[in-house]
Every structure is written in C-alpha cells, then in structure tokens.
Design an enzyme around this catalytic site. Sequence first.
Site, PDB file in Angstrom:
ATOM      1  N   ARG A 186       0.511  -8.654  13.599  1.00 27.22           N
ATOM      2  CA  ARG A 186      -0.155  -7.674  12.721  1.00 27.22           C
ATOM      3  C   ARG A 186      -0.964  -8.373  11.634  1.00 27.22           C
ATOM      4  O   ARG A 186      -2.036  -7.904  11.255  1.00 27.22           O
ATOM      5  CB  ARG A 186       0.897  -6.742  12.090  1.00 27.22           C
ATOM      6  CG  ARG A 186       1.433  -5.726  13.092  1.00 27.22           C
ATOM      7  CD  ARG A 186       2.714  -5.096  12.611  1.00 27.22           C
ATOM      8  NE  ARG A 186       2.548  -4.310  11.404  1.00 27.22           N
ATOM      9  CZ  ARG A 186       3.513  -4.084  10.524  1.00 27.22           C
ATOM     10  NH1 ARG A 186       4.711  -4.600  10.690  1.00 27.22           N
ATOM     11  NH2 ARG A 186       3.272  -3.350   9.468  1.00 27.22           N
ATOM     12  N   ARG A 230      11.561  -0.658  11.010  1.00 29.31           N
ATOM     13  CA  ARG A 230      10.496  -0.270  11.941  1.00 29.31           C
ATOM     14  C   ARG A 230      10.404  -1.315  13.061  1.00 29.31           C
ATOM     15  O   ARG A 230      10.482  -2.509  12.783  1.00 29.31           O
ATOM     16  CB  ARG A 230       9.158  -0.221  11.189  1.00 29.31           C
ATOM     17  CG  ARG A 230       8.936   1.070  10.438  1.00 29.31           C
ATOM     18  CD  ARG A 230       7.742   1.026   9.522  1.00 29.31           C
ATOM     19  NE  ARG A 230       6.539   0.398  10.070  1.00 29.31           N
ATOM     20  CZ  ARG A 230       5.379   0.322   9.433  1.00 29.31           C
ATOM     21  NH1 ARG A 230       5.246   0.853   8.227  1.00 29.31           N
ATOM     22  NH2 ARG A 230       4.342  -0.272   9.978  1.00 29.31           N
ATOM     23  N   ARG A 235      11.881  -5.096   4.867  1.00 27.71           N
ATOM     24  CA  ARG A 235      11.589  -3.672   4.637  1.00 27.71           C
ATOM     25  C   ARG A 235      12.519  -2.774   5.442  1.00 27.71           C
ATOM     26  O   ARG A 235      12.825  -3.044   6.594  1.00 27.71           O
ATOM     27  CB  ARG A 235      10.142  -3.373   5.026  1.00 27.71           C
ATOM     28  CG  ARG A 235       9.789  -1.893   4.899  1.00 27.71           C
ATOM     29  CD  ARG A 235       8.328  -1.659   4.747  1.00 27.71           C
ATOM     30  NE  ARG A 235       7.584  -1.949   5.967  1.00 27.71           N
ATOM     31  CZ  ARG A 235       6.255  -1.869   6.037  1.00 27.71           C
ATOM     32  NH1 ARG A 235       5.553  -1.563   4.964  1.00 27.71           N
ATOM     33  NH2 ARG A 235       5.640  -2.148   7.160  1.00 27.71           N
ATOM     34  N   ARG A 248      -9.429   0.581   8.725  1.00 23.63           N
ATOM     35  CA  ARG A 248      -8.892  -0.732   9.067  1.00 23.63           C
ATOM     36  C   ARG A 248      -9.882  -1.557   9.883  1.00 23.63           C
ATOM     37  O   ARG A 248      -9.595  -2.705  10.197  1.00 23.63           O
ATOM     38  CB  ARG A 248      -7.634  -0.547   9.901  1.00 23.63           C
ATOM     39  CG  ARG A 248      -6.329  -0.893   9.163  1.00 23.63           C
ATOM     40  CD  ARG A 248      -5.198  -0.529  10.102  1.00 23.63           C
ATOM     41  NE  ARG A 248      -3.958  -1.181   9.869  1.00 23.63           N
ATOM     42  CZ  ARG A 248      -2.902  -0.590   9.321  1.00 23.63           C
ATOM     43  NH1 ARG A 248      -2.988   0.624   8.835  1.00 23.63           N
ATOM     44  NH2 ARG A 248      -1.757  -1.227   9.240  1.00 23.63           N
ATOM     45  N   LYS A 273       0.826  -1.214   0.000  1.00 24.56           N
ATOM     46  CA  LYS A 273       0.000   0.000   0.000  1.00 24.56           C
ATOM     47  C   LYS A 273       0.862   1.267   0.000  1.00 24.56           C
ATOM     48  O   LYS A 273       0.671   2.153  -0.832  1.00 24.56           O
ATOM     49  CB  LYS A 273      -0.935   0.038   1.226  1.00 24.56           C
ATOM     50  CG  LYS A 273      -1.873  -1.147   1.339  1.00 24.56           C
ATOM     51  CD  LYS A 273      -2.828  -1.014   2.524  1.00 24.56           C
ATOM     52  CE  LYS A 273      -2.155  -0.943   3.875  1.00 24.56           C
ATOM     53  NZ  LYS A 273      -1.423  -2.165   4.265  1.00 24.56           N
TER      54      LYS A 273
HETATM   55  P1  AMP Z   1       1.029   0.976   8.854  1.00 29.18           P
HETATM   56  O1  AMP Z   1       2.148   1.919   8.637  1.00 29.18           O
HETATM   57  O2  AMP Z   1      -0.192   1.269   8.031  1.00 29.18           O
HETATM   58  O3  AMP Z   1       1.457  -0.469   8.777  1.00 29.18           O
HETATM   59  O4  AMP Z   1       0.564   1.203  10.382  1.00 29.18           O
HETATM   60  C1  AMP Z   1       1.446   0.956  11.470  1.00 29.18           C
HETATM   61  C2  AMP Z   1       0.658   0.813  12.766  1.00 29.18           C
HETATM   62  O5  AMP Z   1      -0.053   2.022  13.036  1.00 29.18           O
HETATM   63  C3  AMP Z   1      -0.412  -0.280  12.760  1.00 29.18           C
HETATM   64  O6  AMP Z   1       0.119  -1.549  13.064  1.00 29.18           O
HETATM   65  C4  AMP Z   1      -1.345   0.239  13.843  1.00 29.18           C
HETATM   66  O7  AMP Z   1      -0.819   0.021  15.130  1.00 29.18           O
HETATM   67  C5  AMP Z   1      -1.334   1.737  13.582  1.00 29.18           C
HETATM   68  N1  AMP Z   1      -2.366   2.149  12.592  1.00 29.18           N
HETATM   69  C6  AMP Z   1      -2.177   2.703  11.371  1.00 29.18           C
HETATM   70  N2  AMP Z   1      -3.345   2.965  10.758  1.00 29.18           N
HETATM   71  C7  AMP Z   1      -4.307   2.548  11.617  1.00 29.18           C
HETATM   72  C8  AMP Z   1      -5.726   2.526  11.565  1.00 29.18           C
HETATM   73  N3  AMP Z   1      -6.410   2.975  10.486  1.00 29.18           N
HETATM   74  N4  AMP Z   1      -6.385   2.020  12.632  1.00 29.18           N
HETATM   75  C9  AMP Z   1      -5.752   1.584  13.733  1.00 29.18           C
HETATM   76  N5  AMP Z   1      -4.409   1.563  13.854  1.00 29.18           N
HETATM   77  C10 AMP Z   1      -3.686   2.042  12.805  1.00 29.18           C
END
Ligand code: AMP
Length: 223
Positions: free
Chosen positions: A172, A161, A128, A89, A14
């Site tokens: 996750r 990360r 990554r 999400r 994404k």
């Molecule tokens: P990402 O960079 O999209 O993988 O997001 C990293 C982390 O941020 C996720 O594992 C969640 O802990 C939090 N996060 C990001 N977007 C959301 C969302 N829409 N709802 C809830 N937690 C989120």
Amino acid sequence: MKVVILLGAPGSGKGTTAERIRDAAHLIHISTGDMLRESVKKGTAVGREAETYMKRGALVPDSVIIKLVEARLDDGGVEDAYLFDGFPRTIPQAELLEKSLARRQGRIAQVLFLDAPRKVLIERLTGRRTCRKCGTNFHIKNIPPKKEGVCDTCGGELYQRPDDHEETIVRRLDVYNNETEGLISRYDKQGLLVRVDSSQEASKLASDVQRVLGTAAVKDGKR
Ligand code: AMP
C-alpha cells in the site's frame, strides 16, 4: 459546495484526524475506504469487486470510486461542506473531482498534506485496530481503547483490518508513492496545499489541522 481534502499515505492519520475534527469544523466526512468496507460487509456487487483489490493493497478502479463519490454528493445540498479522507488517490480521480465540482458550483477550499516518515507510517498501521461496527480507529500503543478489544465509541469489537498486515502494508505504501504522491505537486501548484507534520500524536495533529482550517475560514470570509 466546499471540499477540504486530507491527503497523505496510509497511516498518516487521515481517518483519525477526520473523526476528531469533523463535528467541530462542520464538515461531512467522506472516507472512500469506509464506504468500500461497508459495501464489502453488505456483500454488494461493488463490495465484491472492491474486495479483490483491497485485500492485495491495490487501488480499486477509478470508475468504481467515482461512482461512489458522485452518488454521495448527489445526496447532498449545494451548501454542504465535505471532508474527503482517502479521495482522490490518483490524477484521474482528481480530474474527475474537479469536473464534478464545476458542475455543482463547488470548489476545493484546501488540501491538507499529512506528512510523516515511512517508519512512523508502518508502526501506526501494524498497531492499528478498527471498530468492526462504527469504523473508529485505535492503536495498541498510541491510542489504546479503555477496554482491550472494545470500541470506546460504540462498544463494537475491534479487529485488525486484513490490509493492515505487514506484507500488504508495504504494498500500500508503494502504491501511494506511485499513484497518489503526484497529487501533492498538483495541489501545490494550485495554491491549495498546506503541509502538516503528521508524525505528532493524534490530538496535537488534530489541533494543528483545526488551526489550519480556521485560518482558511477567515480567508474565505475576506474574499
Ligand atoms: P483506506 O481506508 O483509505 O486506507 O482505504 C482502504 C483501501 O480501499 C485502499 O487500500 C484501496 O484498496 C481502497 N480505496 C479507498 N479509497 C480509494 C480511492 N480513492 N481509490 C482507489 N482505491 C481506494
């Protein structure tokens, strides 16, 4: 206001796809993950709360996420077109987004479901590397930076990360299966979903997504 959603598991591409297509597609990229990481870096109240969830690979509460997104949309104009990456999400987030868009005379134009097998997701997440400064994503094998450890875009330092370590990755992916996957059928029923094979390499995936969005633009014009 128009919204395109990139839906998919962690590691489905994404963020990388959004980075590659946003300018050409004239879409404003909103990544809730990037926004949260920025808040953590700045040490804000939201950041301190979010960090405890993010570290464990859990979702940050819907109320926190919705406030972030609303504030961002409030800054924009009615003509803006957004590319959401990592939001919504959960079903409650999707419902709140629909309400928020209705208030703004906005709509979801399309939802692209980036679909890849679990093996590919794990391989991508463990390899990554992300820029500490600008957030651009690389991969040690698939998308290596020109100079090891250094971002091609801004020269910033690349890091892994904390939630890209193996134990947290499994968590996750489970969270995705339990909380996010249900959105696929929701958007399919609404006639908004297009599935894209996201196991292909980054530039092919980006051009597939662009092709789908191009089709949408033509359809929009005819309506
Ligand atoms: P990402 O960079 O999209 O993988 O997001 C990293 C982390 O941020 C996720 O594992 C969640 O802990 C939090 N996060 C990001 N977007 C959301 C969302 N829409 N709802 C809830 N937690 C989120």
